[in-house]
Design an enzyme around this catalytic site. Structure first.
Site, short mmCIF file in Angstrom:
data_model
loop_
_atom_site.label_atom_id
_atom_site.label_comp_id
_atom_site.label_asym_id
_atom_site.label_seq_id
_atom_site.Cartn_x
_atom_site.Cartn_y
_atom_site.Cartn_z
NE ARG A 162 -0.53 0.33 4.97
CZ ARG A 162 -0.96 0.90 6.07
NH1 ARG A 162 -2.11 1.57 6.06
NH2 ARG A 162 -0.30 0.81 7.21
CD GLU A 216 -16.27 1.42 2.25
OE1 GLU A 216 -15.24 1.46 2.94
OE2 GLU A 216 -17.42 1.62 2.73
CG ASP A 274 -7.46 -4.05 12.21
OD1 ASP A 274 -7.24 -3.47 13.29
OD2 ASP A 274 -7.18 -3.55 11.11
NE ARG A 325 -2.07 -3.52 9.57
CZ ARG A 325 -2.57 -3.65 10.80
NH1 ARG A 325 -3.53 -2.85 11.21
NH2 ARG A 325 -2.13 -4.60 11.59
#
Length: 467
Positions: A162, A216, A274, A325
């Site tokens: 990213r 989104e 997460d 990530r």
């Protein structure tokens, strides 16, 4: 970041619908929240009012819109009924007055268009540079040397794809002025903000960064609209796990062959703490089965450069870029230019065997590093193949595909941090797939990867199990 796109008065919205609304200034003040919750409430008869409006008899049901539409259809299908309703016999009847109106309108519009063309030609002559840019944008033109305009990444470097993609898109934006981008209020995480290009708004129509809001589905629809218009090249970003929110728009972009670019970050269980709700184990494969959509999951910074340029080069359909990530190393083996070209073709040999070929290891994205490490442990007869884009690879001619995956070498193992069903077409019945056929775990990313078998050691053990 949400404050940029969310300016509504939430309390007023609920009050306008007949709700009571209490505002707590500090939502961290638990006592204040509880006090607000416990305060007396008014009662309402809204539910009784709603129930009183329900049809009370079969006659009421017969007057429903659905029944009226059915009656109208019957009238259209029966000459007698049409006559009874005073409709002409011609099914697609257009009155003389209507025809005359539109014929006159067509003439007026033709004159207006001719006048506009003269104005446009005068502008074109006075603004040759801008006219060339407009022509390029309308033709979805991309510089043939676009990849060369992206500097090579330093050997030994390590970065999340990213982040690498965030660098790459800056160079592309300079080379392609009609590229615009946006994020579902996640610019800080998706890294695709175009520096120095401003934010699009009612006050600044020249801004090239769109704050779509935390929505989104709307982002996907807006990107489709921009692509349909045809001047600007749209891209939109969010986390990969949220791709399902815009899936209808992705499907329509694929169906309509719109050149939209989706930037999906946080691509696997590597997002770690997460937890399972944000770890997209099934998402990448779910996108790959959409006809007409290219899904590119680069392994390192050079593959990320190849992924973005491949997406820009494609004008006959959408592309989804799947980015990490967590940091991934710049892989050794093929040179940077070979990697970028390999991404364009969908798959390539990253590490070529230096002895008679014995086994092939396949992977995409962050798992390519594990395949490469395993090959180093297994010996010189092992080839490592990176498959960043199945769709592009499958479009290659048989000769190239067999060059990358020689049919006579059946000892194959594929590894990817997601459900593995689609990889069987490459490994065949004699091979094995290391995937994740379950939801993830809430733990540091490296711990989750190791716990779920995304390691070089597991690749070595699996290939040895094939005998």
């Amino acid at each position: 970041m949400a404050k940029v796109t969310q300016s509504e008065d939430a309390a007023a919205r609920f009050e306008s619908q007949g709700w009571e609304a209490t505002t707590v200034d500090d939502y961290h003040d638990i006592a204040a929240v509880i006090a607000a919750w416990r305060q007396p409430r008014r009662t309402t008869t809204a539910s009784r009012k709603r129930s009183s409006r329900r049809p009370k008899s079969p006659a009421a049901s017969r007057r429903s819109p659905a029944r009226r539409r059915a009656t109208a259809r019957a009238a259209r299908s029966s000459p007698a009924r049409r006559e009874g309703l005073g409709l002409p016999a011609e099914h697609f009847y257009v009155s003389g007055e209507t025809r005359a109106f539109f014929e006159a309108l067509a003439g007026e519009r033709a004159d207006a268009y001719a006048a506009w063309e003269k104005t446009f030609e005068a502008w074109r002559e006075a603004n040759a540079d801008l006219a060339d840019r407009l022509t390029a944008a309308l033709g979805n033109a991309v510089p043939t040397d676009l990849s060369d305009r992206i500097p090579a990444f330093a050997e030994g470097s390590s970065a999340a794809t990213r982040a690498s993609g965030g660098e790459v898109i800056q160079h592309i934006a300079k080379a392609v002025p009609h590229l615009i981008t946006g994020s579902a209020d996640l610019f800080g995480s998706t890294k695709n903000y175009l520096k120095g290009e401003g934010d699009f708004s009612a006050e600044n129509r020249t801004g090239r960064n769109i704050w779509f809001g935390i929505r989104e589905h709307a982002m996907g629809a807006i990107c489709n609209g921009i692509a349909y218009d045809g001047i600007f090249r749209p891209s939109g970003a969010t986390f990969a796990v949220f791709a399902d929110y815009l899936r209808p728009s992705i499907r329509l972009a694929s169906l309509a062959k719109l050149p939209v670019i989706y930037i999906f970050t946080h691509d696997s269980v590597g997002v770690g703490e997460d937890g399972p709700t944000h770890q997209p184990v099934e998402t990448v494969s779910g996108l790959r089965v959409i006809p007409g959509l290219d899904v590119i999951r680069p392994a390192d910074a050079e593959e990320a450069a190849g992924a973005f340029t491949a997406a820009m080069d494609r004008t006959d359909g959408p592309t989804a870029l799947i980015l990490t990530r967590q940091n991934v190393p710049l892989l050794s083996g093929a040179a940077g230019a070979e990697k970028r070209e390999g991404v364009r073709r969908g798959g390539y040999v990253l590490v070529k065997e230096s002895a008679p070929l014995e086994a092939i290891l396949l992977a995409s994205g962050s798992e390519v590093q594990h395949a490469a490490a395993a090959a180093g442990d297994l010996g010189p007869g092992v080839r490592v193949v990176s498959i960043p884009c199945m769709e592009r690879f499958d479009r290659q001619g048989e000769a190239y595909r067999h060059e990358v995956l020689p049919p006579d070498c059946q000892k194959r193992v594929a590894i990817e941090a997601g459900v593995g069903g689609l990889w069987w077409k490459y490994v065949g019945t004699a091979g094995k797939v290391i995937g994740i056929e379950r939801f993830g775990i809430s733990a540091p990313g490296d711990t989750v990867m190791e716990e779920l078998g995304m390691t070089a050691a597991n690749v070595v053990e699996t290939i040895k199990s094939l005998g």
